[in-house]
Design an enzyme around this catalytic site. Structure first.
Site, mmCIF file in Angstrom:
data_model
loop_
_atom_site.group_PDB
_atom_site.id
_atom_site.type_symbol
_atom_site.label_atom_id
_atom_site.label_comp_id
_atom_site.label_asym_id
_atom_site.label_seq_id
_atom_site.Cartn_x
_atom_site.Cartn_y
_atom_site.Cartn_z
ATOM 1 N N ASP A 96 51.453 39.178 39.886
ATOM 2 C CA ASP A 96 51.781 40.443 40.451
ATOM 3 C C ASP A 96 52.463 40.147 41.745
ATOM 4 O O ASP A 96 52.243 39.378 42.459
ATOM 5 C CB ASP A 96 50.379 41.259 40.580
ATOM 6 C CG ASP A 96 49.062 40.714 40.982
ATOM 7 O OD1 ASP A 96 49.407 39.726 41.709
ATOM 8 O OD2 ASP A 96 48.183 41.339 40.885
ATOM 9 N N GLU B 41 49.005 34.675 36.438
ATOM 10 C CA GLU B 41 48.475 35.952 36.840
ATOM 11 C C GLU B 41 49.480 36.817 37.733
ATOM 12 O O GLU B 41 48.984 37.357 38.875
ATOM 13 C CB GLU B 41 47.016 35.912 37.675
ATOM 14 C CG GLU B 41 46.071 34.937 36.856
ATOM 15 C CD GLU B 41 44.720 34.875 37.509
ATOM 16 O OE1 GLU B 41 44.556 35.650 38.753
ATOM 17 O OE2 GLU B 41 43.696 34.093 37.182
ATOM 18 N N HIS C 231 50.063 35.377 42.724
ATOM 19 C CA HIS C 231 49.683 36.582 43.165
ATOM 20 C C HIS C 231 50.593 36.832 44.412
ATOM 21 O O HIS C 231 50.316 36.411 45.510
ATOM 22 C CB HIS C 231 48.291 36.864 43.639
ATOM 23 C CG HIS C 231 47.447 36.884 42.557
ATOM 24 N ND1 HIS C 231 47.322 38.065 41.604
ATOM 25 C CD2 HIS C 231 46.551 36.016 41.974
ATOM 26 C CE1 HIS C 231 46.395 37.623 40.658
ATOM 27 N NE2 HIS C 231 46.017 36.563 40.875
ATOM 28 N N ASN D 251 43.470 26.526 37.001
ATOM 29 C CA ASN D 251 44.380 27.802 37.587
ATOM 30 C C ASN D 251 44.155 27.776 38.977
ATOM 31 O O ASN D 251 42.866 27.837 39.669
ATOM 32 C CB ASN D 251 43.732 29.046 36.749
ATOM 33 C CG ASN D 251 44.447 30.140 36.688
ATOM 34 O OD1 ASN D 251 45.492 30.171 36.405
ATOM 35 N ND2 ASN D 251 43.868 31.213 36.889
ATOM 36 N N GLU E 87 40.646 28.135 40.755
ATOM 37 C CA GLU E 87 40.442 28.190 42.510
ATOM 38 C C GLU E 87 39.981 27.026 42.834
ATOM 39 O O GLU E 87 38.645 27.383 43.917
ATOM 40 C CB GLU E 87 40.205 29.544 42.943
ATOM 41 C CG GLU E 87 41.106 30.559 42.142
ATOM 42 C CD GLU E 87 40.575 31.929 42.509
ATOM 43 O OE1 GLU E 87 39.365 32.357 43.216
ATOM 44 O OE2 GLU E 87 41.434 32.931 42.454
#
Ligand code: XIL
Length: 335
Positions: free
Chosen positions: A262, A260, A230, A194, A153
């Protein structure tokens, strides 16, 4: 006379295949790519106990990302001490079960040890600490952790570099430095940056592209970008958009993994179907992009998610039953 008719039929057949196939499948031109590794972030407290959480994971996944055990607050409890206890247990368990480990994460602005945040750092002191930390951690897991989120990030929403402690004290070179230190510590580990909100087109996506391109041009050892993804049923990239974005990063010679994923849902009717559609389009985009080698979700059952179980963001429900999203993942990956 027979020949033109035959040709005509042949042409019709080809045309029908070209027109109809894309209607039947959203994976236009996708080849079966069985090489994609399917992974998930795991709650180590749950995973280590024999039980439904562990068996569900072992049945369906071949890669894990520790949700918290390799973050700096976990590994560096005091200035002069690293604690590898829990992370070593996890890595050992993974090896015993033939599960790959994706290391997460070396340099981030969150989950930092309190002692580090409280201290007033000079640049040489913080640089020395980070160099020692990255080197020791990566070397410790050499040969056992095959890939790392070295940088997590690094960007703010507007695309500028996030003003975290690393940028403030060390300057923008911290990113290249950390990657170089990690590479020196384990030349065979695959190193990633990432990030979230870089799977849609916009200022953050463009900034990430420039950051990655700059690093590659300088010859910095960087192997890939992890798209956190996300998403929600309201906020998600379209399939074409995602494929385009992935292709842009891939053109830099990088791996482009889904790291990641979701998909949080709301209370409205039909949300599980919308969620499944999004899962399918992300999985299909990964399948179509040769640079996408790992398809990982952040958790796997709605009983254990950082978003709280009410958002039901994962492919298995709280009872461990497959949701439409799981069928969609399989279809999207062509399995
Ligand atoms: C989350 C964990 O899942 C939680 O258990 C923890 O309390 C906070 O961090 N992006 C990341 C992950 O890169 O490290 C975050 O993990 C989720 C968002």
């Amino acid at each position: 006379m027979a020949q033109p008719r035959f040709l005509m039929l042949l042409l019709l057949g080809v045309a029908a295949t070209l027109v109809v196939r894309p209607l039947l499948t959203d994976e236009v031109g996708a080849k079966a790519r069985s090489g994609i590794v399917v992974g998930a972030a795991v709650d180590w407290g749950l995973l280590q106990q024999p039980g439904p959480y562990q068996s569900l994971f072992l049945e369906h996944y071949s890669s894990l990302t520790p949700e918290n055990e390799m973050k700096m607050d976990a590994l560096a409890p005091a200035p002069d001490r690293l604690d590898f206890g829990r992370a070593d247990d996890l890595v050992e368990w993974a090896a015993a079960h033939h599960i790959k480990v994706h290391g997460h994460t070396l340099v981030w602005h969150r989950q930092l040890p309190a002692w580090l945040e409280q201290r007033r750092w000079t640049r040489p002191e913080l640089a020395a600490f980070l160099r020692r930390y990255v080197t020791t951690v990566v070397r410790h897991f050499r040969g056992r952790v095959g890939s790392w989120d070295v940088i997590n990030e690094p960007l703010a929403a507007d695309g500028s570099l996030r003003r975290n402690v690393w940028l403030r004290v060390l300057g923008r070179g911290y990113i290249a430095d950390a990657l170089r230190w990690a590479h020196a510590a384990d030349p065979s580990a695959r190193l990633y940056i990432n990030e979230f909100d870089v799977e849609r087109n916009g200022p953050k996506r463009r900034a990430m592209y420039r950051l990655l391109r700059g690093l590659k041009r300088q010859g910095v050892p960087l192997d890939g970008i992890g798209l956190q993804a996300h998403l929600t049923t309201q906020w998600h990239p379209g399939g074409r958009e995602l494929r385009w974005v992935m292709g842009r990063y891939a053109a830099l010679g990088l791996r482009v993994d889904v790291s990641e994923l979701d998909v949080a849902i709301g209370p409205q009717a039909g949300e599980l179907t919308r969620q499944a559609r999004i899962y399918r389009s992300v999985a299909a985009a990964c399948r179509q992009e040769p640079a996408c080698q790992r398809f990982a979700t952040w958790g796997f059952t709605d009983s254990s998610t950082w978003l709280g179980s009410g958002r039901r963001p994962l492919p298995f429900d709280a009872a461990g039953q497959p949701k439409p999203a799981w069928q969609a993942v399989r279809a999207g990956l062509g399995r």
